[in-house]
Design a protein around this motif. Structure first.
Motif, PDB file in Angstrom:
ATOM      1  N   ASN A  43       1.429  -1.109   0.126  1.00 37.65           N
ATOM      2  CA  ASN A  43      -0.267   0.100  -0.123  1.00 37.65           C
ATOM      3  C   ASN A  43       1.019   1.006  -0.028  1.00 37.65           C
ATOM      4  N   ILE A  44       0.451   2.631  -0.861  1.00 37.15           N
ATOM      5  CA  ILE A  44       1.508   3.153  -0.778  1.00 37.15           C
ATOM      6  C   ILE A  44       0.776   4.788  -1.232  1.00 37.15           C
ATOM      7  N   LEU A  45       1.373   5.650  -0.088  1.00 31.90           N
ATOM      8  CA  LEU A  45       1.071   7.243  -0.156  1.00 31.90           C
ATOM      9  C   LEU A  45       1.203   7.545  -0.672  1.00 31.90           C
ATOM     10  N   ILE A  46       0.819   8.194  -1.540  1.00 31.49           N
ATOM     11  CA  ILE A  46       1.578   9.375  -2.762  1.00 31.49           C
ATOM     12  C   ILE A  46       1.119  10.855  -1.796  1.00 31.49           C
TER      13      ILE A  46
ATOM     14  N   PHE B 272      -3.101   5.653  -2.424  1.00 27.88           N
ATOM     15  CA  PHE B 272      -3.590   6.680  -1.572  1.00 27.88           C
ATOM     16  C   PHE B 272      -2.985   7.702  -1.958  1.00 27.88           C
ATOM     17  N   PHE B 273      -3.513   8.356  -2.954  1.00 31.87           N
ATOM     18  CA  PHE B 273      -2.910   9.507  -3.805  1.00 31.87           C
ATOM     19  C   PHE B 273      -3.381  11.187  -3.103  1.00 31.87           C
ATOM     20  N   ILE B 274      -2.643  12.001  -1.833  1.00 36.04           N
ATOM     21  CA  ILE B 274      -2.738  13.534  -2.182  1.00 36.04           C
ATOM     22  C   ILE B 274      -2.008  14.674  -2.571  1.00 36.04           C
ATOM     23  N   ILE B 275      -2.986  15.153  -3.666  1.00 36.26           N
ATOM     24  CA  ILE B 275      -1.910  16.601  -3.513  1.00 36.26           C
ATOM     25  C   ILE B 275      -2.430  18.104  -2.981  1.00 36.26           C
ATOM     26  N   ASP B 276      -1.311  18.571  -2.821  1.00 35.21           N
ATOM     27  CA  ASP B 276      -1.546  20.285  -2.649  1.00 35.21           C
ATOM     28  C   ASP B 276      -1.506  21.018  -3.514  1.00 35.21           C
ATOM     29  N   THR B 277      -2.034  21.539  -4.002  1.00 34.71           N
ATOM     30  CA  THR B 277      -1.256  22.377  -4.945  1.00 34.71           C
ATOM     31  C   THR B 277      -2.588  22.987  -5.658  1.00 34.71           C
ATOM     32  N   CYS B 278      -2.138  24.038  -5.990  1.00 38.01           N
ATOM     33  CA  CYS B 278      -4.199  25.161  -7.309  1.00 38.01           C
ATOM     34  C   CYS B 278      -4.366  24.421  -8.585  1.00 38.01           C
ATOM     35  N   GLN B 279      -5.709  23.663  -8.433  1.00 33.97           N
ATOM     36  CA  GLN B 279      -6.147  23.343  -9.367  1.00 33.97           C
ATOM     37  C   GLN B 279      -6.274  21.339  -9.383  1.00 33.97           C
ATOM     38  N   ALA B 280      -5.620  21.251  -8.061  1.00 32.62           N
ATOM     39  CA  ALA B 280      -5.217  19.374  -7.651  1.00 32.62           C
ATOM     40  C   ALA B 280      -5.995  18.298  -8.019  1.00 32.62           C
ATOM     41  N   SER B 281      -7.200  18.585  -7.802  1.00 31.66           N
ATOM     42  CA  SER B 281      -8.370  17.301  -8.948  1.00 31.66           C
ATOM     43  C   SER B 281      -8.275  17.313 -10.548  1.00 31.66           C
ATOM     44  N   SER B 282      -7.165  18.842 -11.020  1.00 36.95           N
ATOM     45  CA  SER B 282      -6.998  17.807 -12.821  1.00 36.95           C
ATOM     46  C   SER B 282      -6.189  16.853 -12.659  1.00 36.95           C
ATOM     47  N   MET B 283      -5.206  16.932 -11.542  1.00 32.45           N
ATOM     48  CA  MET B 283      -4.429  15.545 -11.670  1.00 32.45           C
ATOM     49  C   MET B 283      -4.631  14.611 -11.321  1.00 32.45           C
ATOM     50  N   TYR B 284      -6.182  13.805 -11.023  1.00 35.11           N
ATOM     51  CA  TYR B 284      -6.326  12.585 -10.640  1.00 35.11           C
ATOM     52  C   TYR B 284      -6.998  12.443 -11.696  1.00 35.11           C
ATOM     53  N   GLU B 285      -7.224  12.679 -12.810  1.00 37.69           N
ATOM     54  CA  GLU B 285      -9.074  12.667 -13.603  1.00 37.69           C
ATOM     55  C   GLU B 285      -8.470  12.058 -15.123  1.00 37.69           C
ATOM     56  N   LYS B 286      -7.517  11.969 -15.014  1.00 37.52           N
ATOM     57  CA  LYS B 286      -6.559  10.981 -16.042  1.00 37.52           C
ATOM     58  C   LYS B 286      -6.533   9.627 -15.295  1.00 37.52           C
ATOM     59  N   PHE B 287      -6.397   9.696 -14.601  1.00 40.36           N
ATOM     60  CA  PHE B 287      -6.078   8.129 -13.636  1.00 40.36           C
ATOM     61  C   PHE B 287      -7.295   6.943 -14.467  1.00 40.36           C
ATOM     62  N   TYR B 288      -6.652   6.003 -14.343  1.00 40.63           N
ATOM     63  CA  TYR B 288      -7.002   4.891 -14.867  1.00 40.63           C
ATOM     64  C   TYR B 288      -6.417   4.028 -14.317  1.00 40.63           C
ATOM     65  N   SER B 289      -6.209   3.511 -13.681  1.00 45.81           N
ATOM     66  CA  SER B 289      -5.424   1.916 -12.903  1.00 45.81           C
ATOM     67  C   SER B 289      -6.770   1.815 -11.843  1.00 45.81           C
ATOM     68  N   PRO B 290      -6.441  -0.078 -11.775  1.00 45.31           N
ATOM     69  CA  PRO B 290      -7.430   0.549 -10.114  1.00 45.31           C
ATOM     70  C   PRO B 290      -6.460   0.294  -8.604  1.00 45.31           C
ATOM     71  N   ASN B 291      -7.969  -0.192  -7.962  1.00 44.93           N
ATOM     72  CA  ASN B 291      -7.266   0.340  -6.917  1.00 44.93           C
ATOM     73  C   ASN B 291      -6.420   1.944  -6.587  1.00 44.93           C
ATOM     74  N   ILE B 292      -6.776   2.659  -6.725  1.00 48.12           N
ATOM     75  CA  ILE B 292      -6.720   3.969  -6.275  1.00 48.12           C
ATOM     76  C   ILE B 292      -7.331   5.144  -5.815  1.00 48.12           C
ATOM     77  N   LEU B 293      -7.294   5.477  -4.291  1.00 51.86           N
ATOM     78  CA  LEU B 293      -7.498   6.427  -3.479  1.00 51.86           C
ATOM     79  C   LEU B 293      -7.248   7.524  -4.095  1.00 51.86           C
ATOM     80  N   ALA B 294      -8.338   9.061  -4.163  1.00 53.39           N
ATOM     81  CA  ALA B 294      -7.359  10.537  -4.801  1.00 53.39           C
ATOM     82  C   ALA B 294      -8.218  10.735  -3.987  1.00 53.39           C
ATOM     83  N   THR B 295      -7.496  12.323  -3.419  1.00 49.32           N
ATOM     84  CA  THR B 295      -7.927  13.486  -2.727  1.00 49.32           C
ATOM     85  C   THR B 295      -7.193  14.788  -3.739  1.00 49.32           C
TER      86      THR B 295
END
Length: 349
Positions: free
Chosen positions: A149-152, A193-216
């Motif tokens: 399990n990886i926290l990014i 579990f993917f976390i990103i703190d930046t402006c317009q941050a949610s755009s960075m997970y919109e292209k994800f297509y691999s399984p078992n990824i939770l993003a915020t």
């Protein structure tokens, strides 16, 4: 019980990673995970003095995951490392994450794996996908497997569909998504579990297509992520708003905590963050309500149980150790990262 030099049943414990969770029972309402080890990849993509808050962000998360049990050998820390000894720093060798200067998050036990110009898009993608040069030391490798399990966690400056690295290059959301797909194809993770703190941050997970990824993310497309407060002694913002409230939550999480991932995803409402926290859960198989937060912010000890008899041919007797009358010093504990009145007023888990 011993019978004819046979121990039955026998429990094997393989200590492949440090743990602070032994003896803690997972409540029945939580879904069991198939992972056997935890890793964290923590990246500050900025540099220069006016981005002081970004290195404070990532070092604060680094300190929290260490406190909850992930050892340095399973944490990859990437920072420019130019703040503690910056000539404009009035307190050399220190980095604080709040104006009360409760604790120096730079400390004396920070192990930086990638520093300075090593924090690049190429090195980040190579790290995730395992495509590092053969002479790369172990400390700079993400040695994960299909049970990891990886926290990014990423922090820095970004925009719609990109994240800047040190104001010289950028990684796009598609490139990041493809790197995660390579990880999945090469069986380099169980869940992320993917976390990103930046402006317009949610755009960075919109292209994800691999399984078992939770993003915020700290903000939606079209929104800015804002800083929390300034330290007048330093003259710059010292922590971002989203990460501040994440840390306030994590300070009340312990290795045997019953907090769930859903609670974590709701730590910063818009009234506090002044931006809308984004969550993407369609790629994640488990219900976040039933996933303990320690599945990503803690550490585990793999256990293999066997019911087969194990023959012990010779059981040597242990010699009784002489009593040690010297006083054993108390184990040091992690100090809270926030002023005590904040920690005490928060709800504990």
């Amino acid at each position: 019980m011993y019978l004819n030099n046979v121990i039955y049943p026998f429990l094997f414990i393989i200590a492949t990673s440090f743990t602070f969770t032994s003896g803690a029972e997972i409540p029945e309402e939580f879904l069991k995970s198939n992972h056997s080890n935890n890793w964290a990849v923590l990246v500050d993509t900025s540099r220069f003095w006016f981005n002081y808050r970004h290195v404070a962000n990532v070092l604060s998360i680094y300190r929290s995951v260490k406190r909850l049990g992930i050892p340095d050998s399973q944490i990859i820390l990437m920072i420019s490392d130019d703040m503690a000894c910056n000539p404009r720093n009035p307190r050399p060798a220190t980095i604080f994450n709040n104006a009360h200067e409760q604790i120096n998050v730079y400390g004396d036990d920070v192990e930086v794996d990638y520093r300075g110009y090593e924090v690049s898009v190429e090195n980040f993608v190579r790290l995730l996908t395992g495509r590092v040069p053969p002479d790369t030391p172990r400390s700079k490798r993400l040695l994960t497997d299909e049970g990891s399990n990886i926290l990014i966690y990423l922090t820095g400056h970004g925009g719609d569909g990109f994240l800047k690295f040190q104001d010289s290059e950028e990684i796009t959301s598609q490139e990041l998504a493809d790197a995660l797909e390579q990880m999945w194809q090469k069986r380099r993770y169980n869940e992320i579990f993917f976390i990103i703190d930046t402006c317009q941050a949610s755009s960075m997970y919109e292209k994800f297509y691999s399984p078992n990824i939770l993003a915020t993310a700290s903000s939606l497309v079209g929104e800015d992520s804002l800083s929390h407060h300034v330290d007048s002694a330093i003259g710059v913002y010292i922590i971002d708003r989203y990460t501040y409230y994440v840390l306030e939550f994590l300070e009340n999480v312990h290795p045997n905590s019953k907090r769930s991932m859903s609670e974590f995803l709701a730590v910063c409402p818009k009234s506090a963050c002044l931006s809308t926290v984004g969550v993407r859960r369609d790629l994640f198989k488990r219900n976040p309500d039933k996933v303990p937060i320690t599945d990503f912010f803690g550490s585990v000890r793999p256990v293999i149980i066997t019911t087969d008899p194990i023959n012990i041919l010779d059981t040597p007797k242990r010699k009784k150790k002489p009593e040690n009358k010297t006083k054993v010093p108390e184990k040091r504990e992690y100090l809270p990262q926030f002023p005590m009145h904040l920690v005490q007023n928060a709800r504990t888990g």
